[in-house]
Design a protein around this motif. Structure first.
Motif, mmCIF file in Angstrom:
data_model
loop_
_atom_site.group_PDB
_atom_site.id
_atom_site.type_symbol
_atom_site.label_atom_id
_atom_site.label_comp_id
_atom_site.label_asym_id
_atom_site.label_seq_id
_atom_site.Cartn_x
_atom_site.Cartn_y
_atom_site.Cartn_z
ATOM 1 N N GLU A 270 20.952 10.610 -6.034
ATOM 2 C CA GLU A 270 20.182 11.097 -7.188
ATOM 3 C C GLU A 270 20.738 10.534 -8.489
ATOM 4 O O GLU A 270 19.983 10.192 -9.403
ATOM 5 N N ILE A 271 22.054 10.399 -8.574
ATOM 6 C CA ILE A 271 22.665 9.777 -9.759
ATOM 7 C C ILE A 271 22.234 8.312 -9.857
ATOM 8 O O ILE A 271 21.876 7.833 -10.938
ATOM 9 N N GLU A 272 22.243 7.612 -8.732
ATOM 10 C CA GLU A 272 21.816 6.206 -8.729
ATOM 11 C C GLU A 272 20.354 6.062 -9.142
ATOM 12 O O GLU A 272 19.990 5.128 -9.859
ATOM 13 N N PHE A 273 19.493 6.987 -8.704
ATOM 14 C CA PHE A 273 18.086 6.946 -9.111
ATOM 15 C C PHE A 273 17.969 7.012 -10.632
ATOM 16 O O PHE A 273 17.111 6.367 -11.232
ATOM 17 N N ASP A 274 18.826 7.812 -11.242
ATOM 18 C CA ASP A 274 18.785 7.957 -12.698
ATOM 19 C C ASP A 274 19.336 6.735 -13.418
ATOM 20 O O ASP A 274 18.940 6.434 -14.529
ATOM 21 N N GLU A 275 20.276 6.026 -12.778
ATOM 22 C CA GLU A 275 20.973 4.943 -13.463
ATOM 23 C C GLU A 275 20.446 3.539 -13.138
ATOM 24 O O GLU A 275 20.739 2.600 -13.856
ATOM 25 N N ARG A 276 19.683 3.389 -12.049
ATOM 26 C CA ARG A 276 19.179 2.073 -11.647
ATOM 27 C C ARG A 276 17.663 2.094 -11.546
ATOM 28 O O ARG A 276 17.092 3.065 -11.105
ATOM 29 N N ASN A 277 17.065 0.947 -11.886
ATOM 30 C CA ASN A 277 15.638 0.805 -11.619
ATOM 31 C C ASN A 277 15.471 0.190 -10.231
ATOM 32 O O ASN A 277 16.453 -0.188 -9.578
ATOM 33 N N LEU A 278 14.235 0.074 -9.744
ATOM 34 C CA LEU A 278 13.992 -0.436 -8.394
ATOM 35 C C LEU A 278 14.519 -1.849 -8.201
ATOM 36 O O LEU A 278 15.116 -2.166 -7.164
ATOM 37 N N GLU A 279 14.305 -2.717 -9.171
ATOM 38 C CA GLU A 279 14.766 -4.098 -9.027
ATOM 39 C C GLU A 279 16.282 -4.166 -8.979
ATOM 40 O O GLU A 279 16.854 -4.912 -8.190
ATOM 41 N N SER A 280 16.949 -3.383 -9.807
ATOM 42 C CA SER A 280 18.411 -3.365 -9.801
ATOM 43 C C SER A 280 18.944 -2.878 -8.454
ATOM 44 O O SER A 280 19.909 -3.431 -7.921
ATOM 45 N N GLY B 149 0.782 -1.224 0.000
ATOM 46 C CA GLY B 149 0.000 0.000 0.000
ATOM 47 C C GLY B 149 0.815 1.276 0.000
ATOM 48 O O GLY B 149 0.279 2.347 -0.158
ATOM 49 N N ASP B 150 2.127 1.169 0.178
ATOM 50 C CA ASP B 150 2.958 2.364 0.222
ATOM 51 C C ASP B 150 3.438 2.719 -1.172
ATOM 52 O O ASP B 150 3.844 1.858 -1.942
ATOM 53 N N GLU B 151 3.396 3.987 -1.469
ATOM 54 C CA GLU B 151 3.922 4.477 -2.733
ATOM 55 C C GLU B 151 5.426 4.663 -2.597
ATOM 56 O O GLU B 151 5.904 5.219 -1.615
ATOM 57 N N TRP B 152 6.174 4.164 -3.564
ATOM 58 C CA TRP B 152 7.607 4.399 -3.584
ATOM 59 C C TRP B 152 7.839 5.763 -4.208
ATOM 60 O O TRP B 152 7.218 6.124 -5.195
ATOM 61 N N SER B 153 8.737 6.512 -3.637
ATOM 62 C CA SER B 153 9.156 7.751 -4.278
ATOM 63 C C SER B 153 10.607 7.999 -3.935
ATOM 64 O O SER B 153 11.082 7.639 -2.852
ATOM 65 N N ASN B 154 11.313 8.606 -4.875
ATOM 66 C CA ASN B 154 12.704 8.947 -4.625
ATOM 67 C C ASN B 154 12.793 9.956 -3.483
ATOM 68 O O ASN B 154 13.734 9.906 -2.686
ATOM 69 N N GLN B 155 11.827 10.846 -3.379
ATOM 70 C CA GLN B 155 11.850 11.834 -2.294
ATOM 71 C C GLN B 155 11.737 11.148 -0.938
ATOM 72 O O GLN B 155 12.411 11.538 0.013
ATOM 73 N N ALA B 156 10.910 10.115 -0.843
ATOM 74 C CA ALA B 156 10.790 9.383 0.419
ATOM 75 C C ALA B 156 12.112 8.695 0.752
ATOM 76 O O ALA B 156 12.564 8.722 1.905
ATOM 77 N N ALA B 157 12.743 8.088 -0.243
ATOM 78 C CA ALA B 157 14.031 7.428 -0.018
ATOM 79 C C ALA B 157 15.077 8.441 0.429
ATOM 80 O O ALA B 157 15.869 8.165 1.336
ATOM 81 N N LEU B 158 15.083 9.600 -0.199
ATOM 82 C CA LEU B 158 16.037 10.644 0.204
ATOM 83 C C LEU B 158 15.745 11.124 1.623
ATOM 84 O O LEU B 158 16.672 11.407 2.391
ATOM 85 N N GLY B 159 14.483 11.204 1.970
ATOM 86 C CA GLY B 159 14.119 11.579 3.339
ATOM 87 C C GLY B 159 14.648 10.580 4.350
ATOM 88 O O GLY B 159 15.199 10.963 5.396
ATOM 89 N N TYR B 160 14.510 9.281 4.047
ATOM 90 C CA TYR B 160 15.076 8.248 4.920
ATOM 91 C C TYR B 160 16.590 8.416 5.038
ATOM 92 O O TYR B 160 17.166 8.316 6.128
ATOM 93 N N ALA B 161 17.252 8.637 3.898
ATOM 94 C CA ALA B 161 18.711 8.751 3.887
ATOM 95 C C ALA B 161 19.183 9.953 4.700
ATOM 96 O O ALA B 161 20.133 9.853 5.480
ATOM 97 N N ILE B 162 18.537 11.090 4.528
ATOM 98 C CA ILE B 162 18.919 12.294 5.272
ATOM 99 C C ILE B 162 18.699 12.085 6.765
ATOM 100 O O ILE B 162 19.570 12.407 7.588
ATOM 101 N N ALA B 163 17.550 11.520 7.127
ATOM 102 C CA ALA B 163 17.257 11.278 8.547
ATOM 103 C C ALA B 163 18.294 10.334 9.157
ATOM 104 O O ALA B 163 18.767 10.554 10.281
#
Length: 98
Positions: free
Chosen positions: A78-88, A44-58
């Motif tokens: 941010e570079i990794e987000f551009d170069e990898r998909n979720l499964e990778s 039920g959770d939406e994946w978002s790069n912003q959420a992942a970045l929020g986790y990383a910063i915290a």
């Protein structure tokens, strides 16, 4: 669970309930199936790069990391987000030593 997912689940339930030997075909809208599968796989959770970045910063702030390191780390993510998909990315995590 959002309203769209609930509606999709009810639609699928109705179709499954109509399944029988006399009526062996189920017609499912692709959008309904996608909504249910997305809900099941993401709990039920939406994946978002912003959420992942929020986790990383915290996490970085929790271990008292410097602002300079956090900025460099976020830029690298941010570079990794551009170069990898979720499964990778998930595979990279599973195979890492961490």
């Amino acid at each position: 669970m959002n309203a769209k997912t609930k509606e999709a689940m009810f639609n699928l339930k109705d179709e499954l309930n109509s399944f029988s030997a006399e009526h062996p075909t189920i017609t499912v809208k692709r959008s309904d199936l996608e909504a249910v599968v997305k809900h099941l796989f993401n709990n039920g959770d939406e994946w978002s790069n912003q959420a992942a970045l929020g986790y990383a910063i915290a996490a970085a702030e929790r271990i008292w990391t410097s602002d300079i390191f956090i900025k460099q780390f976020i830029s690298a993510m941010e570079i990794e987000f551009d170069e990898r998909n979720l499964e990778s990315a998930a595979e990279y995590y599973r195979e890492s030593k961490y």
